[in-house]
Structures are given as structure tokens and as C-alpha cells.
Scaffold this motif. Structure first.
Motif, PDB file in Angstrom:
ATOM      1  N   PHE A 126       4.099   5.981   8.159  1.00 53.62           N
ATOM      2  CA  PHE A 126       2.694   5.655   7.931  1.00 53.62           C
ATOM      3  C   PHE A 126       2.167   4.890   9.141  1.00 53.62           C
ATOM      4  CE2 PHE A 126       4.609   5.834   3.753  1.00 53.62           C
ATOM      5  CZ  PHE A 126       3.636   6.337   2.907  1.00 53.62           C
ATOM      6  N   GLU A 127       0.974   5.220   9.587  1.00 47.19           N
ATOM      7  CA  GLU A 127       0.287   4.414  10.589  1.00 47.19           C
ATOM      8  C   GLU A 127      -0.994   3.887   9.936  1.00 47.19           C
ATOM      9  OE1 GLU A 127      -1.517   4.543  15.140  1.00 47.19           O
ATOM     10  OE2 GLU A 127      -0.597   6.347  14.293  1.00 47.19           O
ATOM     11  N   PHE A 128      -1.275   2.626  10.203  1.00 46.19           N
ATOM     12  CA  PHE A 128      -2.410   1.954   9.577  1.00 46.19           C
ATOM     13  C   PHE A 128      -3.431   1.501  10.602  1.00 46.19           C
ATOM     14  CE2 PHE A 128       0.741   1.510   6.278  1.00 46.19           C
ATOM     15  CZ  PHE A 128       0.017   1.443   5.093  1.00 46.19           C
ATOM     16  N   LYS A 129      -4.659   1.439  10.156  1.00 52.77           N
ATOM     17  CA  LYS A 129      -5.717   0.699  10.845  1.00 52.77           C
ATOM     18  C   LYS A 129      -6.237  -0.260   9.785  1.00 52.77           C
ATOM     19  CE  LYS A 129      -9.827   0.966  13.638  1.00 52.77           C
ATOM     20  NZ  LYS A 129     -10.807   1.848  14.282  1.00 52.77           N
ATOM     21  N   GLY A 130      -5.973  -1.527   9.984  1.00 52.48           N
ATOM     22  CA  GLY A 130      -6.275  -2.494   8.941  1.00 52.48           C
ATOM     23  C   GLY A 130      -5.417  -2.191   7.727  1.00 52.48           C
ATOM     24  N   GLU A 131      -6.066  -1.933   6.599  1.00 58.18           N
ATOM     25  CA  GLU A 131      -5.336  -1.629   5.376  1.00 58.18           C
ATOM     26  C   GLU A 131      -5.484  -0.172   4.947  1.00 58.18           C
ATOM     27  OE1 GLU A 131      -6.038  -4.534   2.284  1.00 58.18           O
ATOM     28  OE2 GLU A 131      -6.021  -6.166   3.745  1.00 58.18           O
ATOM     29  N   LEU A 132      -5.930   0.692   5.862  1.00 53.58           N
ATOM     30  CA  LEU A 132      -6.068   2.111   5.556  1.00 53.58           C
ATOM     31  C   LEU A 132      -5.007   2.924   6.301  1.00 53.58           C
ATOM     32  CD1 LEU A 132      -9.935   2.725   5.672  1.00 53.58           C
ATOM     33  CD2 LEU A 132      -8.456   2.636   3.649  1.00 53.58           C
ATOM     34  N   ILE A 133      -4.471   3.909   5.633  1.00 58.08           N
ATOM     35  CA  ILE A 133      -3.522   4.830   6.246  1.00 58.08           C
ATOM     36  C   ILE A 133      -4.322   5.796   7.124  1.00 58.08           C
ATOM     37  CG2 ILE A 133      -1.832   6.654   5.820  1.00 58.08           C
ATOM     38  CD1 ILE A 133      -1.444   5.292   2.987  1.00 58.08           C
ATOM     39  N   THR A 134      -3.998   5.831   8.413  1.00 56.62           N
ATOM     40  CA  THR A 134      -4.707   6.727   9.333  1.00 56.62           C
ATOM     41  C   THR A 134      -3.846   7.923   9.746  1.00 56.62           C
ATOM     42  OG1 THR A 134      -3.987   5.453  11.256  1.00 56.62           O
ATOM     43  CG2 THR A 134      -6.119   4.879  10.281  1.00 56.62           C
ATOM     44  N   ARG A 135      -2.551   7.801   9.517  1.00 58.22           N
ATOM     45  CA  ARG A 135      -1.631   8.871   9.899  1.00 58.22           C
ATOM     46  C   ARG A 135      -0.433   8.782   8.967  1.00 58.22           C
ATOM     47  NH1 ARG A 135       2.773   8.580  13.190  1.00 58.22           N
ATOM     48  NH2 ARG A 135       3.407  10.445  14.271  1.00 58.22           N
ATOM     49  N   LEU A 136      -0.014   9.940   8.470  1.00 59.09           N
ATOM     50  CA  LEU A 136       1.167   9.989   7.600  1.00 59.09           C
ATOM     51  C   LEU A 136       1.955  11.238   7.932  1.00 59.09           C
ATOM     52  CD1 LEU A 136       3.004   9.273   5.245  1.00 59.09           C
ATOM     53  CD2 LEU A 136       1.308  10.275   3.702  1.00 59.09           C
ATOM     54  N   HIS A 137       3.168  11.037   8.393  1.00 59.77           N
ATOM     55  CA  HIS A 137       4.067  12.148   8.668  1.00 59.77           C
ATOM     56  C   HIS A 137       5.231  12.047   7.689  1.00 59.77           C
ATOM     57  CE1 HIS A 137       2.700  13.287  12.998  1.00 59.77           C
ATOM     58  NE2 HIS A 137       1.691  13.064  12.192  1.00 59.77           N
ATOM     59  N   LEU A 172      13.073   1.814  -2.362  1.00 62.79           N
ATOM     60  CA  LEU A 172      12.558   2.198  -1.050  1.00 62.79           C
ATOM     61  C   LEU A 172      12.943   1.166   0.004  1.00 62.79           C
ATOM     62  CD1 LEU A 172       8.931   3.376  -1.952  1.00 62.79           C
ATOM     63  CD2 LEU A 172      10.929   4.810  -1.488  1.00 62.79           C
ATOM     64  N   ARG A 173      13.206   1.645   1.204  1.00 64.07           N
ATOM     65  CA  ARG A 173      13.484   0.775   2.349  1.00 64.07           C
ATOM     66  C   ARG A 173      12.316   0.887   3.315  1.00 64.07           C
ATOM     67  NH1 ARG A 173      17.638   3.057   0.290  1.00 64.07           N
ATOM     68  NH2 ARG A 173      17.576   4.942   1.517  1.00 64.07           N
ATOM     69  N   HIS A 174      11.787  -0.265   3.725  1.00 64.03           N
ATOM     70  CA  HIS A 174      10.609  -0.316   4.592  1.00 64.03           C
ATOM     71  C   HIS A 174      10.978  -0.955   5.929  1.00 64.03           C
ATOM     72  CE1 HIS A 174       9.171  -0.506   0.419  1.00 64.03           C
ATOM     73  NE2 HIS A 174       8.136   0.185   0.842  1.00 64.03           N
ATOM     74  N   ILE A 175      10.474  -0.361   6.991  1.00 59.81           N
ATOM     75  CA  ILE A 175      10.591  -0.948   8.326  1.00 59.81           C
ATOM     76  C   ILE A 175       9.173  -1.053   8.869  1.00 59.81           C
ATOM     77  CG2 ILE A 175      11.489  -0.672  10.671  1.00 59.81           C
ATOM     78  CD1 ILE A 175      13.658   1.178   9.413  1.00 59.81           C
ATOM     79  N   GLN A 223       6.703  -2.100  12.013  1.00 55.06           N
ATOM     80  CA  GLN A 223       6.612  -2.355  13.447  1.00 55.06           C
ATOM     81  C   GLN A 223       5.160  -2.140  13.855  1.00 55.06           C
ATOM     82  OE1 GLN A 223       9.090  -3.384  15.698  1.00 55.06           O
ATOM     83  NE2 GLN A 223       7.315  -3.644  17.004  1.00 55.06           N
ATOM     84  N   GLY A 224       4.482  -3.219  14.173  1.00 53.39           N
ATOM     85  CA  GLY A 224       3.080  -3.106  14.564  1.00 53.39           C
ATOM     86  C   GLY A 224       2.255  -2.481  13.458  1.00 53.39           C
ATOM     87  N   ASN A 225       1.545  -1.393  13.779  1.00 51.12           N
ATOM     88  CA  ASN A 225       0.702  -0.694  12.805  1.00 51.12           C
ATOM     89  C   ASN A 225       1.450   0.357  11.995  1.00 51.12           C
ATOM     90  OD1 ASN A 225      -1.604  -2.120  13.532  1.00 51.12           O
ATOM     91  ND2 ASN A 225      -2.081  -0.677  15.170  1.00 51.12           N
ATOM     92  N   PHE A 226       2.770   0.424  12.161  1.00 45.80           N
ATOM     93  CA  PHE A 226       3.570   1.453  11.495  1.00 45.80           C
ATOM     94  C   PHE A 226       4.428   0.856  10.388  1.00 45.80           C
ATOM     95  CE2 PHE A 226       2.613   3.187  15.602  1.00 45.80           C
ATOM     96  CZ  PHE A 226       2.369   4.531  15.345  1.00 45.80           C
ATOM     97  N   VAL A 227       4.542   1.629   9.300  1.00 49.28           N
ATOM     98  CA  VAL A 227       5.502   1.325   8.240  1.00 49.28           C
ATOM     99  C   VAL A 227       6.306   2.601   8.021  1.00 49.28           C
ATOM    100  CG1 VAL A 227       5.879   0.635   5.845  1.00 49.28           C
ATOM    101  CG2 VAL A 227       3.957  -0.333   7.128  1.00 49.28           C
ATOM    102  N   VAL A 228       7.606   2.515   8.221  1.00 48.48           N
ATOM    103  CA  VAL A 228       8.506   3.635   7.990  1.00 48.48           C
ATOM    104  C   VAL A 228       9.174   3.385   6.642  1.00 48.48           C
ATOM    105  CG1 VAL A 228      10.532   4.887   8.831  1.00 48.48           C
ATOM    106  CG2 VAL A 228       8.879   3.931  10.466  1.00 48.48           C
ATOM    107  N   ILE A 249       0.835  -1.204   0.000  1.00 49.61           N
ATOM    108  CA  ILE A 249       0.000   0.000   0.000  1.00 49.61           C
ATOM    109  C   ILE A 249       0.870   1.254   0.000  1.00 49.61           C
ATOM    110  CG2 ILE A 249      -1.636   1.353   1.398  1.00 49.61           C
ATOM    111  CD1 ILE A 249      -2.842  -1.460   2.218  1.00 49.61           C
ATOM    112  N   THR A 250       1.960   1.254   0.757  1.00 45.74           N
ATOM    113  CA  THR A 250       2.842   2.429   0.752  1.00 45.74           C
ATOM    114  C   THR A 250       3.443   2.616  -0.639  1.00 45.74           C
ATOM    115  OG1 THR A 250       4.845   1.271   1.539  1.00 45.74           O
ATOM    116  CG2 THR A 250       3.389   2.239   3.213  1.00 45.74           C
ATOM    117  N   ASN A 251       3.788   1.534  -1.311  1.00 48.04           N
ATOM    118  CA  ASN A 251       4.333   1.656  -2.663  1.00 48.04           C
ATOM    119  C   ASN A 251       3.286   2.207  -3.631  1.00 48.04           C
ATOM    120  OD1 ASN A 251       6.785   0.715  -1.777  1.00 48.04           O
ATOM    121  ND2 ASN A 251       6.497  -1.348  -2.552  1.00 48.04           N
ATOM    122  N   VAL A 252       2.043   1.755  -3.496  1.00 47.44           N
ATOM    123  CA  VAL A 252       0.958   2.287  -4.327  1.00 47.44           C
ATOM    124  C   VAL A 252       0.769   3.770  -4.029  1.00 47.44           C
ATOM    125  CG1 VAL A 252      -1.537   2.198  -4.752  1.00 47.44           C
ATOM    126  CG2 VAL A 252      -0.210   0.077  -4.635  1.00 47.44           C
TER     127      VAL A 252
END
Length: 149
Positions: A117-128, A78-81, A83-88, A18-21
Motif C-alpha cells: 500500500f502507498e499512502f498520501k496522508g490517510e488515503l491509499i493512492t497505490r495498491l499492488h 497480518l504482519r505489517h512493515i 516505511q515512509g508512505n508505504f505499508v507492506v 486503515i490497511t486492516n479496515v
């Protein structure tokens, strides 16, 4: 327990995709990028503050488009990390301003960014977004003060 681990790994993989999309849609100025987000998405971009909701996201996009002609993220690198509901996501980008100036210059401006990115399920709920919004190093006072050759 194996099922839970497999489900978590599967969700992590979906979130990375999803982050790549997201980056593909941003690169194409595709307004359906909002479909990836919750209605109450929180968004931060330097010099813009924190915004909430899809409507505010849209307003930011309009403002951004007034000075940025194009942007392209190096999605394969891109490099992805996760952790829980977060994808950096850490990566690089390049683009062109509306006046035709291209960036990065490879000397001062490197086109590097990091998004959280913070997710709830498959939706982005927070993006900094953490990036220097001075893409073309126009802030010469700060460049002279901080860049030593």
C-alpha cells in the motif's frame, strides 16, 4: 524533533489500521472500501494488469466476484512493515469459489499474499497485490511442473 517523530509514529499506526479496515471491507464485499482510496488510486492484481481510479477498481471487483464467492483474511495475524508512505502487509487468506471449491488446500495452495500500500496522508493512492490468483491450483500443467512431492 520529538513532535515530528510522534506524528510519524501516529500516522504509521493510522495507516496500519486503515490497511486492516481495507481487509475487513474486502472480506465483506463492502463497496465503501473505495472511501479508503484516492480518486486516482493505482491498483495491480496478477493477471489483471495495472488499473487506475475508483471506477476501474469497481470493474475489477465485479469481475473478481464472478468466480470468487467469499474471501476471508486472517486479520489478527497480518504482519505489517511501515516505511515512509508505504505499508507492506503479509498474511494469509481463505475462501470459496462460486462453484463451491474451498481454498487453500494446504498442500499446494497456501493462501499466502503480500500487499504493498502507498499512502498520501490517510488515503491509499497505490495498491499492488501479490498473490497467486490460481487459488484452487486449477493450472495443473504448472502445478505438475513446479510441485515436487
Amino acid at each position: 524533533m520529538e513532535q515530528q517523530v510522534a506524528t510519524e509514529e501516529s500516522l504509521a499506526g493510522k495507516r496500519i489500521a486503515i490497511t486492516n479496515v481495507y481487509f475487513e471491507k474486502i472480506d465483506n464485499w463492502d463497496p465503501t472500501v473505495l472511501d479508503l482510496m484516492s480518486d486516482d488510486v493505482q491498483f495491480f492484481f496478477p493477471k489483471s494488469g495495472i488499473r487506475k481510479g475508483k471506477e476501474e477498481w469497481g470493474k475489477f471487483g465485479e469481475l473478481f466476484g464472478k468466480y470468487l464467492k467469499s474471501i476471508k483474511h486472517d486479520i489478527p495475524q497480518l504482519r505489517h512493515i511501515v516505511q515512509g508512505n508505504f505499508v507492506v502487509v503479509e498474511g494469509s487468506e481463505q475462501g470459496e469459489m462460486t462453484d463451491g471449491t474451498k481454498w487453500p488446500d494446504g498442500k499446494i495452495s497456501q493462501g499466502l499474499f503480500c500487499n504493498v500500500f502507498e499512502f498520501k496522508g490517510e488515503l491509499i493512492t497505490r495498491l499492488h497485490v501479490y498473490v497467486d490468483p490460481d487459488f484452487i491450483s486449477a493450472d495443473q500443467d504448472r502445478v505438475k511442473a513446479l510441485f515436487a512431492e
